[in-house]
Design an enzyme around this catalytic site. Structure first.
Site, PDB file in Angstrom:
ATOM      1  N   LYS A 121     -19.800  23.777  79.902  1.00 46.93           N
ATOM      2  CA  LYS A 121     -18.831  22.835  79.321  1.00 46.93           C
ATOM      3  C   LYS A 121     -17.397  23.292  79.558  1.00 46.93           C
ATOM      4  CE  LYS A 121     -20.569  22.890  75.125  1.00 46.93           C
ATOM      5  NZ  LYS A 121     -21.905  23.460  75.306  1.00 46.93           N
ATOM      6  N   THR A 122     -17.121  24.546  79.246  1.00 46.28           N
ATOM      7  CA  THR A 122     -15.748  25.041  79.390  1.00 46.28           C
ATOM      8  C   THR A 122     -15.309  24.999  80.846  1.00 46.28           C
ATOM      9  OG1 THR A 122     -15.917  26.437  77.427  1.00 46.28           O
ATOM     10  CG2 THR A 122     -14.241  27.033  79.043  1.00 46.28           C
ATOM     11  N   GLU A 165     -13.767  19.233  75.720  1.00 50.15           N
ATOM     12  CA  GLU A 165     -15.062  19.886  75.619  1.00 50.15           C
ATOM     13  C   GLU A 165     -15.725  19.382  74.340  1.00 50.15           C
ATOM     14  OE1 GLU A 165     -16.805  24.448  75.312  1.00 50.15           O
ATOM     15  OE2 GLU A 165     -14.909  24.068  76.348  1.00 50.15           O
TER      16      GLU A 165
END
Length: 464
Positions: A121-122, A165
């Protein structure tokens, strides 16, 4: 005040303002003109970066840190009910807002891209933030990690795109209404909040249901969890589903990934036409993240060739295979990986780029619940390294669980043939690694806790 500042957040107070998710929201609010205040357990570079934006940051938690004129108190799921500032908010009748609600309010009126799913995600959010910025679109973004300098995890842009995110760990991603949603995968994780894969699937279905009519879901093809979600939401009215991956029937098909040292060259078929671009971080996992970002940007109408070129501007994010330095011929790299899938992906990426170098890992397990459920798989992942040092469990927000220790991981790693050294004293790790490392070796500090602090210590010890 700048447009887009919710009235209730004109004077917000953040409990735990230095956290990765909280600090980003606080920064955007400050950039929009809010009088931001908050507290954190310890001082940090992130706290100092917020002060540079005009925020008041108290160190420690105390009731008198909360100003009576505060319009809301922002909390994350990690804040305990007995926090003195939270108790003071109740006494004063100040509304308490979860950070996900605050983030959702900041997205209102913009075109949000929400990046969800286990592992990446990051990185994927950062790839989008960097590439869209490189194209001059000036997006707003909120990321779970710094791009480079402290406080670079968020930005209030003048453009109409907001990249966020989206955290599934506590179901807070149900608060968002994205125009484009990305699901990288779904695996059994976050055991304190999900008892089964069925609960996780249902949670992701709810998230997909929040995509605005006419919006797009970008979902990994070839990942079992993501494929199950795609199957469940197929045919929903007003939703376009775009799959990406290496399978022949993927909508955005990855046809080739060519490692080139610490970078990769990726070729995709998009609308039947080949497109090749550079991903400036190593490994197949990161190449897939870049293609997810590409598909999401195209869904917003950004020309694919422009976005592909801009994705090459991304050179990594802090704690995601971040090179911390080199001393005595030994490179030290920091990895946030704490789930077995992430650990395996990062170790395979480094192995592919390391040629004949030895890989030494300093691993700190994160959470008792995760270790209880996945400790065996963590140990098996460590077998990909040449040698490992395993620390005690970093508890974060959890209390100890009887019988759950790092020994679960160590035993599984040794059973898989790994060379593992247990170390209960974090302060001794630099000396231990200095005794193991040889010129040409690569050292990975790995985990989601404070193991990241050991990189500079190891480099200093090697230098001496």
């Amino acid at each position: 005040m700048k447009p887009g500042l919710p009235t209730a957040m004109e004077r917000p107070h953040f409990i735990g303002i230095g956290g990765a998710g909280m600090s980003g929201i606080a920064k955007i609010l400050a950039q929009r003109g809010a009088r931001v205040a908050g507290s954190d357990a310890r001082d940090s570079e992130t706290a100092e970066a917020l002060r540079a934006h005009g925020a008041t940051v108290h160190i420690g938690h105390a009731a008198d840190h909360l100003a009576p004129g505060s319009t809301c108190v922002v909390v994350s799921s990690a804040i305990r009910a007995d926090n003195p500032e939270l108790a003071r908010a109740a006494e004063l009748g100040i509304p308490v807002v979860h950070r996900s609600d605050a983030l959702a309010a900041l997205m209102d009126g913009l075109r949000p891209i929400a990046v969800a799913g286990t592992h990446g995600k990051t990185t994927t959010t950062s790839m989008l933030a960097v590439s869209l910025s490189a194209l001059g679109l000036d997006p707003s973004y909120a990321i779970g990690g710094d791009l480079d300098a402290p406080g670079s995890n968020a930005h209030h842009g003048e453009g109409d795109i907001f990249v966020a995110e989206a955290d599934e760990s506590d179901r807070s991603f149900h608060k968002y209404a994205p125009q484009v949603a990305i699901i990288l995968n779904a695996e059994l994780d976050h055991h304190a909040n999900y008892a089964s894969m069925e609960e996780i699937y249902e949670s992701f279905e709810t998230f997909v249901g929040k995509v605005v009519p006419g919006g797009t879901l970008v979902v990994a093809h070839g990942q079992a969890g993501a494929a199950e979600i795609a199957r469940r939401v197929a045919g929903r009215a007003g939703l376009t589903v775009v799959t990406y991956g290496e399978a022949e029937d993927a909508d955005v098909r990855i046809t080739k990934i060519t490692p080139r040292g610490l970078t990769s060259e990726v070729t995709v078929l998009l609308d039947g036409r080949p497109l090749t671009f550079t991903v400036s971080v190593p490994g197949r996992h990161y190449a897939h993240n870049a293609v997810a970002a590409l598909a999401a940007g195209v869904a917003l109408g950004i020309p694919a060739h422009n976005l592909a070129s801009a994705l090459g501007k991304y050179t990594g994010v802090k704690r995601r295979l971040q090179l911390k330095g080199e001393a005595a011929g030994v490179q030290v790299i920091d990895s946030y990986a704490h789930h077995p899938t992430e650990m395996t992906a990062d170790l395979e990426a480094i192995r592919g780029a390391a040629a004949d170098s030895r890989i030494l890992v300093v691993f700190q397990p994160h959470l008792f619940s995760r270790t209880q459920e996945l400790g065996t798989e963590m140990g098996q992942s460590l077998a990909l390294a040449d040698a490992s040092v395993v620390l005690d469990i970093y508890p974060a927000r959890e209390d100890p669980v009887p019988g759950v220790t790092s020994e679960i991981i160590i035993a599984a790693a040794r059973a898989a043939g790994a060379d593992v050294t247990p170390e209960h004293d974090k302060a001794a790790v630099a000396d231990v690694i200095a005794g193991m490392a040889k010129p040409g070796d690569l050292v990975l500090t790995m985990g989601a806790g404070d193991v990241t602090d050991l990189g500079p210590q190891i480099l200093a010890r090697l230098s001496n």
